[in-house]
Design a protein around this motif. Structure first.
Motif, PDB file in Angstrom:
ATOM      1  N   LEU A   2      12.262 -36.023  53.474  1.00  0.00           N
ATOM      2  CA  LEU A   2      12.506 -37.446  53.473  1.00  0.00           C
ATOM      3  C   LEU A   2      12.751 -37.916  54.896  1.00  0.00           C
ATOM      4  O   LEU A   2      13.129 -37.147  55.783  1.00  0.00           O
ATOM      5  CB  LEU A   2      13.724 -37.784  52.602  1.00  0.00           C
ATOM      6  CG  LEU A   2      13.666 -37.374  51.139  1.00  0.00           C
ATOM      7  CD1 LEU A   2      14.870 -37.939  50.409  1.00  0.00           C
ATOM      8  CD2 LEU A   2      12.396 -37.818  50.486  1.00  0.00           C
ATOM      9  N   PRO A   7      13.804 -43.343  52.799  1.00  0.00           N
ATOM     10  CA  PRO A   7      12.418 -42.889  52.750  1.00  0.00           C
ATOM     11  C   PRO A   7      11.462 -44.075  52.700  1.00  0.00           C
ATOM     12  O   PRO A   7      11.816 -45.181  52.286  1.00  0.00           O
ATOM     13  CB  PRO A   7      12.359 -42.079  51.458  1.00  0.00           C
ATOM     14  CG  PRO A   7      13.455 -42.623  50.613  1.00  0.00           C
ATOM     15  CD  PRO A   7      14.545 -43.021  51.572  1.00  0.00           C
ATOM     16  N   ASP A  46       6.679 -41.248  53.087  1.00  0.00           N
ATOM     17  CA  ASP A  46       7.165 -40.002  52.495  1.00  0.00           C
ATOM     18  C   ASP A  46       6.624 -39.781  51.093  1.00  0.00           C
ATOM     19  O   ASP A  46       6.522 -38.638  50.638  1.00  0.00           O
ATOM     20  CB  ASP A  46       8.695 -40.024  52.436  1.00  0.00           C
ATOM     21  CG  ASP A  46       9.320 -40.148  53.810  1.00  0.00           C
ATOM     22  OD1 ASP A  46       9.241 -39.180  54.573  1.00  0.00           O
ATOM     23  OD2 ASP A  46       9.871 -41.224  54.116  1.00  0.00           O
ATOM     24  N   ARG A  67       3.043 -37.685  56.629  1.00  0.00           N
ATOM     25  CA  ARG A  67       4.394 -37.242  56.289  1.00  0.00           C
ATOM     26  C   ARG A  67       4.623 -37.176  54.779  1.00  0.00           C
ATOM     27  O   ARG A  67       5.747 -37.004  54.310  1.00  0.00           O
ATOM     28  CB  ARG A  67       5.427 -38.182  56.935  1.00  0.00           C
ATOM     29  CG  ARG A  67       6.787 -37.537  57.128  1.00  0.00           C
ATOM     30  CD  ARG A  67       7.665 -38.349  58.030  1.00  0.00           C
ATOM     31  NE  ARG A  67       8.190 -39.561  57.378  1.00  0.00           N
ATOM     32  CZ  ARG A  67       9.028 -40.407  57.978  1.00  0.00           C
ATOM     33  NH1 ARG A  67       9.416 -40.164  59.220  1.00  0.00           N
ATOM     34  NH2 ARG A  67       9.451 -41.483  57.353  1.00  0.00           N
ATOM     35  N   SER A  69       5.252 -36.126  51.081  1.00  0.00           N
ATOM     36  CA  SER A  69       5.716 -34.938  50.363  1.00  0.00           C
ATOM     37  C   SER A  69       5.492 -35.065  48.865  1.00  0.00           C
ATOM     38  O   SER A  69       5.583 -34.073  48.146  1.00  0.00           O
ATOM     39  CB  SER A  69       7.205 -34.701  50.633  1.00  0.00           C
ATOM     40  OG  SER A  69       7.999 -35.750  50.090  1.00  0.00           O
TER      41      SER A  69
END
Length: 326
Positions: A2, A7, A46, A67, A69
């Motif tokens: 994060l 985030p 994120d 970035r 996830s």
């Protein structure tokens, strides 16, 4: 990981139709975008919420995802986002499994009853103000073969068994004494077992193994009195082979909610066939369904931001959320 502060969540939505995420705005910086702005909205993000689950824009914008996830898609099927870049990355993919199960099961029961009770002809006769007595079919005792043994397939099996139909399944592996299907045949034996079925329901996820499973050979194996129902993915079917099977009366009819090309082109012969029921990819879309999809995302978002295990994690190699052993 994060972001160090809140985030960044990118939300991909269709034009003028963003979801209501006010409840989580204090927990994340939210970037709303349609597919034309996705490349600009991904750097630094994120997480990505693919609310526009029909969009195929993510592969082309993937290079900008520096970035990410987590990606969540607002559908049960993940094929629009399961491209090699995402599959081979460390990004977690989740879906909206569980939202559509019972609604799609009701749709399948509805079209089976429509075929058995000849509702389409009744409507045509009513429009012509023509009285014509006919006999119709029972559904109790008829054999339904369901290709796809995940939650939606199981909901279909339970609902059809409740009205007295006999149900079997087709899945990755053979199973006996399954609580919902009784017998599950391996998908490699699909064609071998098709002659047993009065109704064949396709609800399997789209994978390399299932793509084009219903082709000329499969339709030729079905009973001439059998009906085919597709509530899975259009690409499970070779459309030209289905049209040929319907025209030659190799099968008696089809109820189709999904197509390899959507919207279904206006010149498709499927529109005009009296033994075909066409619906616009809506078998699971009941009143309030979009709100439910947002709720499921928010539930997972809360788990994600508090670092709890996520629900509905897709096995990116299989292409779906594995079911627990039954």
């Amino acid at each position: 990981m994060l972001g160090e502060d809140s985030p960044v969540l990118t939300v991909l939505h269709s034009v003028d139709q963003p979801p209501d995420l006010e409840r989580i705005e204090k927990y994340a910086t939210i970037r709303y975008t349609d597919e034309t702005g996705l490349t600009q909205a991904l750097p630094g993000a994120d997480a990505l919420f693919v609310y526009d689950f029909l969009s195929t824009a993510l592969p082309g914008a993937w290079h900008a995802a520096d970035r990410l996830s987590w990606v969540h898609i607002a559908s049960a099927g993940v094929d629009p986002v399961l491209f090699p870049g995402l599959r081979d990355s460390d990004v977690t993919l989740t879906n909206s499994r569980g939202v559509f199960d019972d609604a799609i099961a009701e749709y399948v029961l509805g079209v089976i009853l429509a075929f058995a009770k000849d509702f389409a002809r009744s409507l045509r006769l009513q429009e012509a103000a023509r009285w014509q007595h006919r006999e119709t079919e029972r559904v109790a005792g008829q054999h339904v073969m369901v290709m796809g043994t995940g939650p939606i397939g199981r909901a279909i099996a339970r609902m059809l068994r409740a009205v007295g139909m006999r149900v079997s399944g087709v899945g990755r592996t053979r199973r006996e004494n399954d609580p919902d299907f009784g017998v599950v045949h391996p998908s490699t034996e699909l064609v071998e077992h098709l002659p047993e079925a009065d109704y064949v329901v396709a609800v399997a996820p789209l994978t390399e193994q299932t793509k084009g499973a219903f082709d000329a050979r499969a339709f030729a194996a079905m009973k001439p009195t059998a009906r085919f129902v597709n509530v899975g993915r259009g690409e499970l079917v070779i459309t030209k082979d289905l049209i040929a099977a319907l025209r030659s009366q190799q099968i008696a009819g089809a109820a189709l909610d999904v197509f390899d090309v959507e919207p279904l082109p206006s010149d498709s012969p499927l529109w005009m066939m009296q033994n075909v029921l066409v619906s616009a990819h809506m078998s699971g879309d009941v009143i309030g369904w979009r709100n439910i999809l947002v709720e499921r995302f928010i539930e997972n978002f809360e788990r994600w931001r508090t670092r709890q295990p996520l629900h509905n994690v897709v096995d990116k190699q299989l292409g779906y959320v594995p079911s627990p052993a039954v």
